[in-house]
Design an enzyme around this catalytic site. Structure first.
Site, PDB file in Angstrom:
ATOM      1  N   CYS A   1      -2.945   0.725   9.837  1.00  0.00           N
ATOM      2  CA  CYS A   1      -3.987  -0.217   9.389  1.00  0.00           C
ATOM      3  C   CYS A   1      -4.985  -0.578  10.483  1.00  0.00           C
ATOM      4  O   CYS A   1      -6.112  -0.994  10.187  1.00  0.00           O
ATOM      5  CB  CYS A   1      -3.349  -1.530   8.906  1.00  0.00           C
ATOM      6  SG  CYS A   1      -2.013  -1.364   7.726  1.00  0.00           S
TER       7      CYS A   1
ATOM      8  N   HIS B   1       0.842  -1.193   0.000  1.00  0.00           N
ATOM      9  CA  HIS B   1       0.000   0.000   0.000  1.00  0.00           C
ATOM     10  C   HIS B   1       0.878   1.244   0.000  1.00  0.00           C
ATOM     11  O   HIS B   1       2.056   1.184   0.391  1.00  0.00           O
ATOM     12  CB  HIS B   1      -0.884   0.050   1.243  1.00  0.00           C
ATOM     13  CG  HIS B   1      -1.991  -0.948   1.263  1.00  0.00           C
ATOM     14  ND1 HIS B   1      -2.246  -1.766   2.348  1.00  0.00           N
ATOM     15  CD2 HIS B   1      -2.933  -1.244   0.344  1.00  0.00           C
ATOM     16  CE1 HIS B   1      -3.293  -2.529   2.088  1.00  0.00           C
ATOM     17  NE2 HIS B   1      -3.729  -2.236   0.880  1.00  0.00           N
TER      18      HIS B   1
END
Length: 261
Positions: A256, A165
Site C-alpha cells: 500500500c 483488499h
C-alpha cells in the site's frame, strides 16, 4: 518487471484519523514516520529512485498511495477510491504521475477501484471485487488494461470477512510463486490459481504477512512473521523484514505504501 521508481507519501500527523477496522488501537505517529522512513530506505537499497510527496492533512489515509492509481510499464490509470473520504487523494497522485505518464487514463463514476484490489502477475491482472472496488470500476479497469495489451480477470472477495483488499491476502513474488492467505484459497481455486507452479500458504496466525511485495531482487515482508520469511528464503528469494506495526493498525500493508514502476 524491473522497477526503477516509486512514489511515496509519509503519514501525516492525523494518520490516526484514517479508516480502519483492525481494532489494534491508535497508531503511534512518531513510530509510523520511523517505519515509513525505513520502508523508503529499503526501496532505495532495491535500486528505486523515490518521488516523495508531502503529507496532506486533508487525507489521513493518503500515505497508502497505491490505492490511488494502477501503474504499469505501458501506462497508468488513476483510480476512483471506494471510500468517499479518499477521493481527493487522486489529484496529487495524478500530478506526480504525469511527469512519467503524460496521458493518464482514469476510472469514472459509477465505477470505484482501489489499487489494493489489483494484483499483477507476468502481464495478467487479477482485479478483486470488494467493498472498495465495484463491478463497474473493475470493468473499466479491465478495458484500460487490455488497451495497454495486458489481460485481466476478476476475483470476487466480497463474501470474505477478513480481506479488505485482494492484496490483503495475496501476493505474486515472481517465477510462478504466490503467497496466499488461507482465507482466500477457495476463491483462487475458482479461477485456477491453484494450478500455478508454487503457492506458499499463509496460516491465519501469519495472515498479515500475505501482503508482501517483490521489488527487483528482494521481497519486502512484514517483520515478525518468520514462517513466511523462511519459506521465501527456501525458494531462493531474498526476504527483507520491515516493521509495519503502526500501518497494520490502520489496515495498511507493505504494498500500500508505494506506487512502483
Amino acid at each position: 518487471m524491473n522497477f526503477t521508481r516509486a512514489i511515496v507519501r509519509p503519514p501525516g500527523r492525523n494518520f490516526a484519523d484514517g479508516l480502519t477496522s483492525a481494532g489494534d488501537g491508535a497508531p503511534d505517529f512518531a513510530l509510523a514516520v520511523q517505519q515509513h522512513q525505513q520502508y523508503c530506505a529499503a526501496l532505495g537499497r532495491c535500486g528505486l529512485e523515490l518521488t516523495r510527496l508531502e503529507p496532506d492533512s486533508r487525507f489521513p489515509d493518503g500515505t497508502f498511495v497505491e490505492d490511488a492509481a494502477i501503474v504499469t510499464a505501458r501506462g497508468a490509470i488513476l483510480t476512483r477510491p471506494g471510500a468517499p473520504t479518499r477521493a481527493g487523494e487522486v489529484v496529487s497522485i495524478g500530478t506526480a504521475l504525469r511527469a512519467f505518464f503524460p496521458d493518464l487514463a482514469s476510472i469514472e463514476a459509477p465505477g470505484s477501484v482501489d489499487g489494493g484490489d489489483v494484483c499483477e502477475a507476468d502481464g495478467h491482472f487479477f482485479i478483486g471485487l470488494s467493498a472498495r472496488t465495484n463491478e463497474a470500476g473493475a470493468r473499466q479497469l479491465q478495458t484500460h488494461l487490455t488497451g495497454f495489451g495486458y489481460s485481466a480477470s476478476f476475483l470476487d472477495i466480497r463474501a470474505s470477512r477478513t480481506l479488505l483488499h485482494l492484496k490483503t491476502g495475496i501476493a505474486y513474488v515472481g517465477d510462478g510463486t504466490w503467497v496466499v492467505a488461507a482465507a482466500i484459497a477457495h476463491e483462487l481455486q475458482s479461477v485456477g490459481l491453484n494450478t500455478m507452479r508454487d503457492v506458499i500458504s499463509v496460516a491465519p496466525r501469519e495472515g498479515y504477512a500475505a501482503n508482501c511485495v517483490r521489488v527487483n531482487e528482494c521481497v519486502l515482508v512484514p517483520a515478525g512473521y518468520p514462517v513466511i520469511a523462511a519459506a521465501l528464503a527456501a525458494r531462493g528469494l531474498n526476504p527483507v523484514p520491515l516493521a509495519m506495526t503502526e500501518f497494520k493498525k490502520m489496515d495498511g500493508g507493505l504494498s500500500c505504501l508505494s506506487l512502483r514502476f
